[in-house]
Design a protein around this motif. Structure first.
Motif, short mmCIF file in Angstrom:
data_model
loop_
_atom_site.label_atom_id
_atom_site.label_comp_id
_atom_site.label_asym_id
_atom_site.label_seq_id
_atom_site.Cartn_x
_atom_site.Cartn_y
_atom_site.Cartn_z
N ASP A 41 13.82 17.24 -12.78
CA ASP A 41 13.02 18.21 -12.03
C ASP A 41 11.52 17.98 -12.23
O ASP A 41 10.80 18.87 -12.69
CB ASP A 41 13.41 19.63 -12.46
N ILE A 42 11.04 16.77 -11.90
CA ILE A 42 9.61 16.52 -12.00
C ILE A 42 9.00 16.51 -10.60
O ILE A 42 9.68 16.25 -9.60
CB ILE A 42 9.30 15.18 -12.72
N HIS A 43 7.72 16.79 -10.55
CA HIS A 43 6.98 16.81 -9.29
C HIS A 43 5.77 15.90 -9.44
O HIS A 43 4.97 16.07 -10.35
CB HIS A 43 6.53 18.24 -8.95
N CYS A 44 5.66 14.93 -8.54
CA CYS A 44 4.57 13.96 -8.62
C CYS A 44 3.65 14.10 -7.40
O CYS A 44 4.11 14.37 -6.29
CB CYS A 44 5.12 12.54 -8.68
N SER A 45 2.37 13.91 -7.65
CA SER A 45 1.38 14.06 -6.59
C SER A 45 0.26 13.05 -6.80
O SER A 45 0.21 12.37 -7.83
CB SER A 45 0.79 15.47 -6.60
N TYR A 46 -0.63 12.95 -5.81
CA TYR A 46 -1.80 12.10 -5.98
C TYR A 46 -2.98 12.70 -5.23
O TYR A 46 -2.82 13.48 -4.29
CB TYR A 46 -1.53 10.67 -5.53
N GLN A 47 -4.18 12.30 -5.70
CA GLN A 47 -5.43 12.73 -5.07
C GLN A 47 -6.25 11.49 -4.72
O GLN A 47 -6.40 10.58 -5.54
CB GLN A 47 -6.25 13.59 -6.04
N HIS A 48 -6.78 11.45 -3.51
CA HIS A 48 -7.69 10.37 -3.15
C HIS A 48 -8.97 10.49 -3.98
O HIS A 48 -9.48 11.59 -4.21
CB HIS A 48 -8.06 10.47 -1.66
N VAL A 49 -9.47 9.35 -4.41
CA VAL A 49 -10.79 9.30 -5.06
C VAL A 49 -11.80 8.94 -3.98
O VAL A 49 -11.74 7.86 -3.39
CB VAL A 49 -10.81 8.24 -6.18
N GLU A 50 -12.70 9.85 -3.70
CA GLU A 50 -13.66 9.65 -2.61
C GLU A 50 -15.06 9.46 -3.18
O GLU A 50 -15.52 10.25 -4.01
CB GLU A 50 -13.65 10.86 -1.67
N ARG A 51 -15.73 8.43 -2.73
CA ARG A 51 -17.10 8.14 -3.18
C ARG A 51 -18.05 9.22 -2.69
O ARG A 51 -18.01 9.63 -1.53
CB ARG A 51 -17.52 6.77 -2.64
N MET B 96 -1.65 15.69 -2.95
CA MET B 96 -0.61 15.45 -1.96
C MET B 96 0.66 15.09 -2.72
O MET B 96 0.66 14.15 -3.53
CB MET B 96 -1.02 14.32 -1.01
N TYR B 97 1.74 15.83 -2.49
CA TYR B 97 2.98 15.61 -3.23
C TYR B 97 3.80 14.48 -2.62
O TYR B 97 3.85 14.31 -1.40
CB TYR B 97 3.80 16.90 -3.32
N VAL B 98 4.41 13.71 -3.49
CA VAL B 98 5.19 12.54 -3.07
C VAL B 98 6.66 12.91 -3.01
O VAL B 98 7.26 13.30 -4.02
CB VAL B 98 4.98 11.36 -4.04
N THR B 99 7.24 12.79 -1.84
CA THR B 99 8.67 13.03 -1.68
C THR B 99 9.40 11.75 -1.30
O THR B 99 10.60 11.62 -1.52
CB THR B 99 8.92 14.11 -0.61
N LYS B 100 8.67 10.82 -0.70
CA LYS B 100 9.23 9.53 -0.32
C LYS B 100 8.07 8.53 -0.26
O LYS B 100 6.89 8.93 -0.24
CB LYS B 100 9.92 9.63 1.03
N GLY C 293 0.79 -1.23 0.00
CA GLY C 293 0.00 0.00 0.00
C GLY C 293 0.82 1.27 0.00
O GLY C 293 0.26 2.35 0.23
N PHE C 294 2.12 1.20 -0.30
CA PHE C 294 2.98 2.38 -0.32
C PHE C 294 3.17 2.88 -1.75
O PHE C 294 3.41 2.08 -2.67
CB PHE C 294 4.34 2.08 0.31
N ILE C 295 3.07 4.19 -1.92
CA ILE C 295 3.23 4.79 -3.24
C ILE C 295 4.69 5.13 -3.48
O ILE C 295 5.41 5.55 -2.58
CB ILE C 295 2.33 6.03 -3.39
N HIS C 296 5.12 4.93 -4.73
CA HIS C 296 6.51 5.18 -5.11
C HIS C 296 6.55 5.93 -6.45
O HIS C 296 5.67 5.76 -7.29
CB HIS C 296 7.28 3.86 -5.31
N ILE C 297 7.61 6.72 -6.64
CA ILE C 297 7.94 7.25 -7.96
C ILE C 297 8.80 6.22 -8.65
O ILE C 297 9.75 5.69 -8.06
CB ILE C 297 8.67 8.60 -7.85
N ASN C 298 8.46 5.91 -9.89
CA ASN C 298 9.19 4.90 -10.65
C ASN C 298 10.47 5.53 -11.19
O ASN C 298 10.50 6.11 -12.28
CB ASN C 298 8.32 4.37 -11.79
N THR C 299 11.54 5.43 -10.44
CA THR C 299 12.80 6.08 -10.82
C THR C 299 13.36 5.50 -12.12
O THR C 299 14.03 6.20 -12.88
CB THR C 299 13.84 5.91 -9.70
N THR C 300 13.07 4.23 -12.39
CA THR C 300 13.54 3.62 -13.63
C THR C 300 12.97 4.34 -14.84
O THR C 300 13.68 4.64 -15.81
CB THR C 300 13.15 2.12 -13.68
N THR C 301 11.67 4.62 -14.79
CA THR C 301 11.02 5.33 -15.89
C THR C 301 11.57 6.74 -16.03
O THR C 301 11.87 7.22 -17.13
CB THR C 301 9.49 5.39 -15.67
N VAL C 302 11.72 7.43 -14.91
CA VAL C 302 12.19 8.82 -14.93
C VAL C 302 13.59 8.90 -15.52
O VAL C 302 13.88 9.74 -16.38
CB VAL C 302 12.16 9.41 -13.50
#
Length: 647
Positions: free
Chosen positions: A106-116, A128-132, A90-99
């Motif tokens: 210098d990319i910035h990745c984030s995510y949004q919860h999908v709420e019913r 929410m921005y992903v740093t780790k 259940g942990f989110i990661h940036i795919n460093t291989t793809t990057v």
């Protein structure tokens, strides 16, 4: 000038009149075509629903059905690499291989919860921005990556199963041989015969590797999905008389789904159904105000529509074009580089994995890939095998009952209007896989299940079967009768009488698929011709070993039965169309079941033969019904052993 001014309006008016007339004529033709030239759909009812049932034996590869069978090319979605992913914990990661591969700096990745938001909308929560790597406390998120100029490089929906709140707030019990999980995989519009045609690898794996039991008499009790799934999930008929409190309300929250029984017993629950506009409890209805299970896939598909409103709205139009073999850049079965049914199966896998060794109930139902165009289903055949293999190899079937099921066969008019199609639409797929330890502990129950594959069964019976698993109820008490009648609902674990009729099972005359048999005089010309043709066929098979086996002759005909479908056309149920008026439905062929003795071996043989209107005979398999013992000791070939009398 004055005359010209007066003539011009009249000339203009005359042209307009002609145009209006032509336009009206075109509209009239269009209306007539729409109203009276629709695809032919004949309706049939069963004329003897109280008669003893002979299960129809229809060739899955019937030539009339095969006219509509074709093989789509494998679907390849856009294979752009993912920038982000959620691991199994259940942990989110940036795919460093793809990057690194794309040399994006210098990319910035984030995510949004999908709420019913109730049952027909979703809300995307603040970014929410992903740093780790961090735990995602949601089942679905919208993931994005942007470059330094705010340009979106990546946007997709990612799947997770957030099990923590469930495990922390409820007492989820451990699964065991005495508390088995139930995993249901439902596929819309899939007959047993269609599964043999379109999912051959899946069916072979289910039956040969998993030891699954497939029911040949499983019959629908309603026209479409809703009246077949309600009995399956509640044990009641989809009728205001049986569920008055449900049909009086705006939502289906009070529907007594078996999910809730499992939930109260300490099971984690999943309800997953794709194609939100046509979901069972949402089509022309409001669905559920409160989420009906611990985990619920509907927000994922609503989020797809929110992210891509135009393309998702056109999916069915594009799928129609694909069915006509018109090549498109990307298939409508894909979403953002992934096949939608694979996303569905991923959610299923994550649910099972998140509750490994925990008691769980999963009801899943795939619609889109099979509902309208049955040929596309074979695209998923390999994927289903991989999913089932993963379940087995990961140990998830050690204490789980697996059920593969459908609601009805193909309702496409082209297939449905064939003789074989009339049977298939009434007889959906049902296969049951039980754990190895259960089989060892309860061999008598396995024998009962095998016997029940040869009688009428319905969604009501499957509901009782699932309830028995929940309550660990495997006591084989004799069936009781009320007012001299069998109960409508009989668990598959109980021996169902061969004498059960469609009326007994709660199957309406419109959906009964049973054949009935009538004894025929054995000296009838057609019966004699069938028996002689069978002897000729046997001798042709033995021709290559005639130095070892005696030539057979017809001794006596022991019995002859005329097998009839009892389908009668019901015109009042049909809409009038020009095609219905001009064309006539295919007529059933006469079928005979003949038992005869051959000389000099005294072998008893049984054969089923179809007879066309011109008395042309189509012989089925010729089965030996008594033992050959030492008669065939000279013969190695397994087939020919049944016929050979060694000389």
């Amino acid at each position: 000038m004055f005359v010209l001014k007066n003539k011009t309006p009249f000339k203009y008016l005359r042209i307009n009149r002609n145009s209006v007339f032509a336009l009206c004529f075109v509209f009239l033709l269009l209306f007539a075509n729409f109203r009276y030239n629709q695809p032919t759909q004949f309706r049939f009812s069963h004329s003897n629903v109280s008669g003893v049932c002979t299960l129809p034996d229809i060739d899955p590869f019937d030539e009339e059905i095969m006219k509509f069978n074709w093989h789509p090319d494998p679907v390849v979605c856009d294979d752009s690499p993912p920038f982000m992913y959620i691991d199994r914990k259940g942990f989110i990661h940036i795919n460093t291989t793809t990057v690194k591969k794309l040399a994006v700096g210098d990319i910035h990745c984030s995510y949004q919860h999908v709420e019913r938001h109730e049952d027909d909308d979703v809300i995307f929560k603040p970014e929410m921005y992903v740093t780790k790597p961090e735990y995602v406390d949601s089942d679905f998120i919208v993931a994005r990556c942007r470059d330094r100029y705010k340009k979106v490089l990546y946007e997709n929906l990612l799947i997770n199963v957030n099990s923590r709140p469930v495990l922390e707030s409820r007492n989820i019990r451990k699964e065991s041989p005495d508390r088995m999980s139930v995993l249901i995989l439902g596929i819309d519009s899939l007959s047993r015969n269609s599964a043999i045609r379109k999912l051959p690898k899946t069916m072979k794996y289910v039956e040969d590797v998993l030891g699954g039991i497939t029911f040949k008499g499983f019959t629908k009790v309603g026209e479409n999905t809703f009246p077949n799934l309600v009995p399956l999930l509640t044990g009641r008929k989809a009728d205001p008389k049986e569920l008055p409190h449900v049909f009086d309300e705006a939502y289906y929250d009070s529907m007594p789904l078996i999910h809730h029984n499992f939930s109260r017993a300490g099971y984690a629950t999943l309800y997953a159904e794709d194609w939100p506009a046509f979901s069972t409890f949402n089509y022309a209805a409001n669905g559920f105000k409160i989420q009906p299970s611990d985990h619920y896939i509907r927000p994922l598909y609503l989020a797809m529509k929110k992210l891509q409103p135009l393309t998702t709205s056109l999916d069915q139009v594009l799928l129609y074009l694909e069915d006509k073999n018109i090549k498109l850049k990307s298939s409508s079965l894909c979403f953002q580089g992934r096949l939608k049914h694979l996303m569905f199966l991923e959610y299923y896998k994550r649910f099972v994995d998140s509750y490994k060794n925990e008691a769980k109930f999963a009801f899943t139902w795939l619609n889109e890939i099979s509902h309208d165009y049955s040929n596309f289903l074979e695209i998923a055949d390999h994927d289903f095998v991989q999913f089932l293999t993963w379940l087995k190899m990961s140990g998830h079937l050690d204490n789980s009952v697996l059920v593969l099921i459908s609601d009805h066969g193909s309702r496409s008019e082209a297939i449905r209007n064939t003789v074989a199609g009339r049977i298939e639409v009434r007889m959906p797929l049902l296969s049951v896989v039980l754990p190895g330890r259960f089989k060892q502990r309860h061999p008598d129950l396995i024998d009962t299940l095998l016997q029940n594959t040869k009688v009428i069964t319905t969604p009501f019976d499957v509901h009782a079967f699932i309830a028995d698993v929940l309550h660990n109820n495997f006591d084989q008490k004799p069936l009781s009768k009320k007012d001299g009648k069998l109960a409508r609902e009989i668990s598959l674990f109980r021996k169902i009488p061969k004498e059960r009729t469609c009326t007994d099972a709660g199957i309406h005359e419109l959906y009964c698929a049973c054949f009935t048999s009538t004894r025929v005089n054995v000296s009838t010309a057609i019966v004699t011709e069938i028996a002689r043709a069978s002897i000729t066929k046997i001798n042709l098979l033995l021709a290559r070993v005639k130095d070892k086996c005696a030539e057979l002759t017809l001794s006596t005909i022991k019995d002859a039965q005329l097998i009839e479908s009892n389908f009668k056309r019901v015109v009042e149920y049909e809409k009038f169309t020009l095609r219905n008026f001009i064309f006539q439905p295919e007529q059933d062929r006469r079928k005979y079941l003949i038992l005869f003795k051959a000389a000099p071996s005294n072998a008893l043989f049984e054969v089923t033969a179809s007879v066309a209107s011109d008395n042309a005979i189509d012989l089925g398999d010729i089965l030996r019904t008594n033992k050959y013992r030492d008669q065939s000791k000279c013969m190695v070939d397994r087939l020919l052993r049944n016929y050979c009398l060694c000389v």
